[in-house]
Write an enzyme that holds these catalytic residues in place. Structure first.
Site, PDB file in Angstrom:
ATOM      1  N   LYS A 122       0.847  -1.204   0.000  1.00  0.00           N
ATOM      2  CA  LYS A 122       0.000   0.000   0.000  1.00  0.00           C
ATOM      3  C   LYS A 122       0.883   1.256   0.000  1.00  0.00           C
ATOM      4  O   LYS A 122       2.084   1.178   0.269  1.00  0.00           O
ATOM      5  CB  LYS A 122      -0.890  -0.026   1.237  1.00  0.00           C
ATOM      6  CG  LYS A 122      -0.122  -0.014   2.547  1.00  0.00           C
ATOM      7  CD  LYS A 122      -0.993  -0.419   3.730  1.00  0.00           C
ATOM      8  CE  LYS A 122      -0.178  -0.425   5.016  1.00  0.00           C
ATOM      9  NZ  LYS A 122      -0.909  -1.049   6.131  1.00  0.00           N
ATOM     10  N   ARG A 153     -10.044  -0.750  15.911  1.00  0.00           N
ATOM     11  CA  ARG A 153     -10.092   0.204  14.804  1.00  0.00           C
ATOM     12  C   ARG A 153     -11.145  -0.315  13.832  1.00  0.00           C
ATOM     13  O   ARG A 153     -12.273   0.148  13.845  1.00  0.00           O
ATOM     14  CB  ARG A 153      -8.697   0.318  14.187  1.00  0.00           C
ATOM     15  CG  ARG A 153      -8.503   1.482  13.263  1.00  0.00           C
ATOM     16  CD  ARG A 153      -7.089   1.561  12.721  1.00  0.00           C
ATOM     17  NE  ARG A 153      -6.692   0.344  12.008  1.00  0.00           N
ATOM     18  CZ  ARG A 153      -5.499   0.150  11.447  1.00  0.00           C
ATOM     19  NH1 ARG A 153      -4.573   1.091  11.526  1.00  0.00           N
ATOM     20  NH2 ARG A 153      -5.229  -0.963  10.812  1.00  0.00           N
ATOM     21  N   TYR A 191      16.141  29.714   9.383  1.00  0.00           N
ATOM     22  CA  TYR A 191      14.896  30.300   9.897  1.00  0.00           C
ATOM     23  C   TYR A 191      14.862  30.267  11.420  1.00  0.00           C
ATOM     24  O   TYR A 191      15.235  29.280  12.050  1.00  0.00           O
ATOM     25  CB  TYR A 191      13.694  29.499   9.404  1.00  0.00           C
ATOM     26  CG  TYR A 191      13.327  29.746   7.951  1.00  0.00           C
ATOM     27  CD1 TYR A 191      12.963  31.010   7.504  1.00  0.00           C
ATOM     28  CD2 TYR A 191      13.323  28.686   7.041  1.00  0.00           C
ATOM     29  CE1 TYR A 191      12.611  31.220   6.168  1.00  0.00           C
ATOM     30  CE2 TYR A 191      12.972  28.881   5.721  1.00  0.00           C
ATOM     31  CZ  TYR A 191      12.619  30.152   5.288  1.00  0.00           C
ATOM     32  OH  TYR A 191      12.269  30.359   3.986  1.00  0.00           O
ATOM     33  N   MET A 201      11.996  24.281   3.087  1.00  0.00           N
ATOM     34  CA  MET A 201      11.275  23.488   2.073  1.00  0.00           C
ATOM     35  C   MET A 201      12.232  22.764   1.132  1.00  0.00           C
ATOM     36  O   MET A 201      12.007  21.598   0.788  1.00  0.00           O
ATOM     37  CB  MET A 201      10.331  24.394   1.275  1.00  0.00           C
ATOM     38  CG  MET A 201       9.392  23.594   0.381  1.00  0.00           C
ATOM     39  SD  MET A 201       8.297  24.609  -0.606  1.00  0.00           S
ATOM     40  CE  MET A 201       7.224  25.310   0.627  1.00  0.00           C
TER      41      MET A 201
HETATM   42  C1  LIG Z   1      -0.036  -2.052   6.737  1.00  0.00           C
HETATM   43  C2  LIG Z   1      -0.593  -3.333   7.220  1.00  0.00           C
HETATM   44  C3  LIG Z   1       0.229  -4.464   7.414  1.00  0.00           C
HETATM   45  C4  LIG Z   1       1.739  -4.412   7.310  1.00  0.00           C
HETATM   46  O1  LIG Z   1       2.270  -3.979   8.548  1.00  0.00           O
HETATM   47  P1  LIG Z   1       3.854  -3.831   8.768  1.00  0.00           P
HETATM   48  O2  LIG Z   1       3.975  -3.363  10.173  1.00  0.00           O
HETATM   49  O3  LIG Z   1       4.333  -2.804   7.793  1.00  0.00           O
HETATM   50  O4  LIG Z   1       4.440  -5.165   8.532  1.00  0.00           O
HETATM   51  C5  LIG Z   1      -0.393  -5.655   7.731  1.00  0.00           C
HETATM   52  N1  LIG Z   1      -1.738  -5.740   7.882  1.00  0.00           N
HETATM   53  C6  LIG Z   1      -2.542  -4.673   7.721  1.00  0.00           C
HETATM   54  C7  LIG Z   1      -4.005  -4.824   7.913  1.00  0.00           C
HETATM   55  C8  LIG Z   1      -2.002  -3.442   7.409  1.00  0.00           C
HETATM   56  O5  LIG Z   1      -2.807  -2.377   7.269  1.00  0.00           O
END
Ligand SMILES: *Cc1c(COP(=O)(O)O)cnc(C)c1O
Length: 367
Positions: free
Chosen positions: A35, A130, A262, A310
């Site tokens: 993802k 969640r 800055y 930036m």
């Molecule tokens: C992102 C995610 C993972 C991967 O988790 P990592 O800590 O990066 O290994 C696994 N399961 C779900 C549901 C996730 O959203």
């Protein structure tokens, strides 16, 4: 010369890290989590380096379609399922597997007619609080999904997510395991045969063999960063995939008492060289990185000095008196673990990796 910031992506390291997954979980199939543009690394090249994975997991239909358009025919799981009933049609046309985490999604599926066979992952909330059904509700949902004509018995599976797997001794881990085992065992008695299950992210994959089940879901470890909150207990050899680098574009001799950047956030404690590096928060280098955050100049550790702007940052070059404009600066990656930078910044490696902006060209090497 063009602006020198770049992210080098080592695809051989990706493949190596997948082999670490295989060694750690030899009995399980691997759902590689790609993802968020493969955690910022570039999803198509990374996916091609992961062709030996058994499935891929993404967060949205758009991410999945990108893979299908690139000709990737592996199983793909939508980790949050579909967001509305219109997406369902498209998802099924593209043979995507769906997580089902809420009653609405169950109803959309019940309203859907399909000749094709569909794979579903019923998400149960075992303590993350969640997404997902409570263990009690989950069994009723399991039965509703079992009745769908287009869901074959072995196409209905269980999934849950761990809240504290990065803390190996947190007791919630075992509590979640017990809840998961109970609910999935009950479905076995319902249908006579065991359904496939998935619980482990990278951290559990490396520390809890009792959580591997039929499918593991590694994300961060594929990119070579440690999934553990404290870094010490891992013995596996993950290789960093992304090296974020740029170059010094100026080096100035500053006088004791002069302030840098800055807000006059940093004051030179002595007469000293200060370098200017072409990278900033516009590239995803974190704006909240404090002075002292490490990076490498010509392979030696130096420290950030003053606020991140930036497009530019400044570095204290007192231990690199010979450094000059054009020299390479490594912000994280080989030689400076992204976890270490994240610790200084008060964040996690995931956020730094995902945060590299589209302005930064990715250079892929497969050696
Ligand atoms: C992102 C995610 C993972 C991967 O988790 P990592 O800590 O990066 O290994 C696994 N399961 C779900 C549901 C996730 O959203």
């Amino acid at each position: 010369m063009t602006r020198p910031v770049r992210a080098r992506i080592d695809l051989q390291a990706v493949t190596h890290n997948l082999s670490v997954v295989r060694q750690a979980a030899p009995q399980s199939r691997v759902m590689a989590v790609i993802k968020a543009n493969a955690y910022g690394h570039g999803v198509i090249p990374v996916t091609r380096a992961l062709m030996k994975a058994d499935a891929f997991a993404v967060a949205s239909l758009e991410e999945a379609m990108q893979l299908r358009e690139a000709g990737i025919s592996h199983d793909i799981v939508l980790l949050e399922g579909v967001f509305d009933p219109e997406e369902l049609e498209l998802a099924i046309t593209h043979q995507l597997q769906l997580v089902v985490h809420c009653e609405e999604q169950v109803s959309w599926l019940e309203g859907f007619k399909s000749g094709a066979s569909v794979h579903l992952w019923l998400k149960v909330n075992t303590g993350m609080n969640r997404l997902g059904f409570s263990p009690q509700t989950a069994l009723a949902m399991w039965q509703r999904l079992q009745r769908l004509s287009y869901v074959k018995t072995n196409c209905l599976r269980w999934l849950s997510h761990l809240a504290c797997a990065d803390e190996a001794d947190n007791p919630l881990n075992s509590t979640q395991l017990v809840r998961f085992t109970e609910v999935t065992h009950f479905s076995e008695t319902l249908q006579g045969t065991g359904a496939e299950r998935s619980l482990a992210n990278s951290a559990a994959l490396l520390t809890r063999p009792d959580m591997h089940f039929e499918w593991v879901r590694p994300g961060i470890m594929l990119y070579g960063a440690s999934p553990m909150a404290s870094n010490h207990e891992l013995e596996v050899e993950l290789q960093p995939v992304m090296t974020l680098e740029s170059r010094l574009i100026a080096v100035h001799q500053r006088a004791k008492g002069e302030t840098i950047g800055y807000g006059q956030d940093w004051t030179c404690p002595q007469d000293m060289p200060v370098g200017v590096v072409a990278i900033g928060y516009g590239d995803g280098y974190p704006r909240h990185a404090p002075s002292g955050t490490p990076m490498l100049v010509n392979g030696k550790t130096v420290a950030l000095a003053g606020r991140v702007s930036m497009d530019l940052i400044c570095v204290d070059l007192r231990n690199q008196a010979d450094a000059k404009a054009g020299d390479i600066v490594t912000l994280w990656g080989v030689g400076v673990p992204v976890e270490k930078v994240a610790q200084h910044v008060g964040t996690i490696s995931y956020e730094l990796l995902c945060g590299v902006t589209s302005r930064v060209p990715r250079f892929y090497q497969s050696n």
